[in-house]
Scaffold this active site. Structure first.
Site, PDB file in Angstrom:
ATOM      1  N   SER A  69      62.009   3.316  54.045  1.00  0.00           N
ATOM      2  CA  SER A  69      63.187   4.386  54.444  1.00  0.00           C
ATOM      3  C   SER A  69      63.571   5.083  52.821  1.00  0.00           C
ATOM      4  CB  SER A  69      64.332   3.858  54.658  1.00  0.00           C
ATOM      5  OG  SER A  69      65.365   5.007  55.406  1.00  0.00           O
ATOM      6  N   ASP A  70      64.094   6.258  53.522  1.00  0.00           N
ATOM      7  CA  ASP A  70      63.840   7.476  51.748  1.00  0.00           C
ATOM      8  C   ASP A  70      65.016   8.794  51.876  1.00  0.00           C
ATOM      9  OD1 ASP A  70      63.179   7.968  48.882  1.00  0.00           O
ATOM     10  OD2 ASP A  70      63.399  10.057  49.962  1.00  0.00           O
ATOM     11  N   THR A  71      66.173   8.367  51.185  1.00  0.00           N
ATOM     12  CA  THR A  71      67.621   9.528  51.542  1.00  0.00           C
ATOM     13  C   THR A  71      67.357  10.333  50.774  1.00  0.00           C
ATOM     14  OG1 THR A  71      68.367   7.757  52.751  1.00  0.00           O
ATOM     15  CG2 THR A  71      69.656   9.380  51.918  1.00  0.00           C
TER      16      THR A  71
END
Length: 194
Positions: A69-71
């Site tokens: 995941s990346d934000t």
């Protein structure tokens, strides 16, 4: 139950994935997170989520699922990363003050040769912040490892007037989309019915 690995050391992502009822291990991926030339914020977070998953998956059995995941925090199509100092945090938070910005979170699952990514966009509206509030907030230590210089699940929650979209995605892992994506890879939550 398939073996599941979360390609992250983020305590927030770990808590959110556990909240869905999954049993998993954490294995952070070491990748280059530099934004590429002409890369849009959406393309950037999707690429990073896939690269994190793929980095860990290549060392695993074909049956193992790896979730990455990346934000990123985006204001007027500009990515606001983690601040290096007070001046940078002040710049970020001054831009967000009294305005609506986007938080993009990508999730990706890699299993052997198969992969799929989903990007979730949430609009977040901040109240108007004073310079003193920004300085006081910096000195709490909270913004120093956060994209966009704030953590919605912490002290900065009081800055948020309105949110349109997924709260859990802003924290770092969209619960609905994560459960749906893992179910597609035959790894449903304990309460999921097909």
């Amino acid at each position: 139950m398939k073996k599941l690995i979360l390609a992250s050391q983020s305590p927030r992502r770990r808590e959110l994935l556990a909240q869905l009822g999954y049993q998993f291990t954490c294995c952070p991926a070491d990748i280059d997170e530099t934004v590429q030339l002409h890369e849009s914020p959406r393309e950037y977070v999707e690429r990073l989520a896939l690269e994190k998953s793929a980095c860990i998956a290549k060392e695993q059995a074909e049956t193992t699922l790896v979730l990455g995941s990346d934000t990123c925090v985006v204001y007027q199509n500009c990515i606001l990363g983690k601040p290096e100092n007070l001046a940078q945090a002040t710049d970020h938070l001054t831009r967000l003050s009294g305005n609506t910005h986007q938080v993009l979170t990508a999730i990706a699952v890699v299993q052997g040769q198969f992969s799929k990514a989903v990007v979730v966009c949430t609009d977040v509206t901040f109240k108007t912040l004073t310079t003193q509030e920004i300085i006081n907030y910096w000195h709490t230590g909270e913004p120093q490892d956060k994209a966009g210089s704030y953590g919605i699940q912490g002290i900065a929650g009081q800055f948020v007037k309105h949110i349109s979209g997924s709260y859990s995605a802003v924290v770092g892992l969209p619960l609905y989309e994560t459960a749906q994506l893992l179910a597609e890879f035959s790894c449903p939550t304990p309460v999921h019915s097909s």
